[in-house]
Design an enzyme around this catalytic site. Structure first.
Site, mmCIF file in Angstrom:
data_model
loop_
_atom_site.group_PDB
_atom_site.id
_atom_site.type_symbol
_atom_site.label_atom_id
_atom_site.label_comp_id
_atom_site.label_asym_id
_atom_site.label_seq_id
_atom_site.Cartn_x
_atom_site.Cartn_y
_atom_site.Cartn_z
ATOM 1 N N ASP A 29 0.850 -1.197 0.000
ATOM 2 C CA ASP A 29 0.000 0.000 0.000
ATOM 3 C C ASP A 29 0.882 1.242 0.000
ATOM 4 O OD1 ASP A 29 -3.224 0.516 0.990
ATOM 5 O OD2 ASP A 29 -1.803 2.189 1.109
ATOM 6 N N ASN A 85 -12.872 -3.189 2.304
ATOM 7 C CA ASN A 85 -13.870 -2.144 2.457
ATOM 8 C C ASN A 85 -14.841 -2.239 1.287
ATOM 9 O OD1 ASN A 85 -12.705 -0.960 4.799
ATOM 10 N ND2 ASN A 85 -11.159 0.015 3.521
ATOM 11 N N GLN A 92 -14.392 2.689 1.161
ATOM 12 C CA GLN A 92 -13.770 2.202 -0.085
ATOM 13 C C GLN A 92 -13.534 3.385 -1.018
ATOM 14 O OE1 GLN A 92 -15.997 -0.697 -2.400
ATOM 15 N NE2 GLN A 92 -14.247 -1.090 -3.741
ATOM 16 N N HIS A 98 -10.237 -5.346 -3.360
ATOM 17 C CA HIS A 98 -8.891 -5.532 -2.803
ATOM 18 C C HIS A 98 -8.993 -5.964 -1.351
ATOM 19 C CE1 HIS A 98 -10.050 -1.269 -2.536
ATOM 20 N NE2 HIS A 98 -9.396 -1.213 -1.391
ATOM 21 N N HIS A 100 -6.968 -5.920 2.155
ATOM 22 C CA HIS A 100 -5.849 -5.308 2.885
ATOM 23 C C HIS A 100 -5.281 -6.377 3.821
ATOM 24 C CE1 HIS A 100 -6.919 -0.911 2.206
ATOM 25 N NE2 HIS A 100 -8.085 -1.463 1.930
HETATM 26 P P1 5GP Z 1 -9.820 1.403 0.210
HETATM 27 O O1 5GP Z 1 -10.070 2.572 1.122
HETATM 28 O O2 5GP Z 1 -10.425 1.610 -1.167
HETATM 29 O O3 5GP Z 1 -10.206 0.089 0.830
HETATM 30 O O4 5GP Z 1 -8.252 1.312 0.080
HETATM 31 C C1 5GP Z 1 -7.516 1.754 -1.015
HETATM 32 C C2 5GP Z 1 -6.060 1.674 -0.629
HETATM 33 O O5 5GP Z 1 -5.294 1.857 -1.790
HETATM 34 C C3 5GP Z 1 -5.624 2.732 0.373
HETATM 35 O O6 5GP Z 1 -5.079 2.090 1.533
HETATM 36 C C4 5GP Z 1 -4.584 3.550 -0.399
HETATM 37 O O7 5GP Z 1 -3.508 3.961 0.421
HETATM 38 C C5 5GP Z 1 -4.147 2.600 -1.472
HETATM 39 N N1 5GP Z 1 -3.719 3.241 -2.710
HETATM 40 C C6 5GP Z 1 -4.361 4.243 -3.378
HETATM 41 N N2 5GP Z 1 -3.697 4.557 -4.512
HETATM 42 C C7 5GP Z 1 -2.618 3.727 -4.559
HETATM 43 C C8 5GP Z 1 -1.546 3.584 -5.500
HETATM 44 O O8 5GP Z 1 -1.452 4.256 -6.521
HETATM 45 N N3 5GP Z 1 -0.601 2.626 -5.214
HETATM 46 C C9 5GP Z 1 -0.692 1.849 -4.084
HETATM 47 N N4 5GP Z 1 0.290 0.949 -3.903
HETATM 48 N N5 5GP Z 1 -1.682 1.960 -3.188
HETATM 49 C C10 5GP Z 1 -2.627 2.886 -3.424
#
Ligand code: 5GP
Length: 111
Positions: A29, A85, A92, A98, A100
């Site tokens: 992440d 999420n 999300q 995805h 985590h």
């Molecule tokens: P969500 O809130 O959608 O469950 O989590 C998305 C995750 O993707 C977040 O923890 C955020 O830090 C991560 N993320 C967002 N953009 C990028 C990216 O360009 N590269 C990587 N490696 N992680 C990302």
């Protein structure tokens, strides 16, 4: 427009890759919530858990097996969190399924 994770899958954006096969990609992440914070994603375009179908059951199972493997590789098998999420109210921000994988420190309450 393609979301960020589809662009990573297609090689248009870089990532710190820790696992890949024909169906699944896992990478660190960009804003880690803990010393180990890995995202495990299907290469198939699936927005989130409410979008999965019975045909995705094996893929989801394999994603959990990848999480198991990575938990051992990153030495967090004794304590980690595996979560997804689903939707805005859950936080999300990227509409591509995805998991985590989070660990490497004492984790607090979930919500
Ligand atoms: P969500 O809130 O959608 O469950 O989590 C998305 C995750 O993707 C977040 O923890 C955020 O830090 C991560 N993320 C967002 N953009 C990028 C990216 O360009 N590269 C990587 N490696 N992680 C990302």
């Amino acid at each position: 427009m393609k979301n960020v994770f589809l662009r990573i899958i297609d090689g248009e954006l870089p990532c710190d890759k820790v696992f890949e096969n024909e169906r699944i990609l896992a990478f660190k992440d960009i804003a880690p919530a803990a010393p180990v914070h890995i995202l495990i994603i299907p290469k198939k375009s699936i927005p989130n858990i409410v979008s999965v179908g019975k045909e995705d059951a094996a893929l989801l199972g394999e994603m959990i097996l990848v999480a198991n493997q990575l938990a051992h590789e990153f030495h967090i098998q004794d304590g980690f969190r595996l979560l997804t999420n689903n939707g805005k109210n859950a936080g999300q921000i990227i509409d591509h399924l995805h998991l985590h994988l989070i660990g490497g420190k004492q984790l607090g309450p979930i919500a």
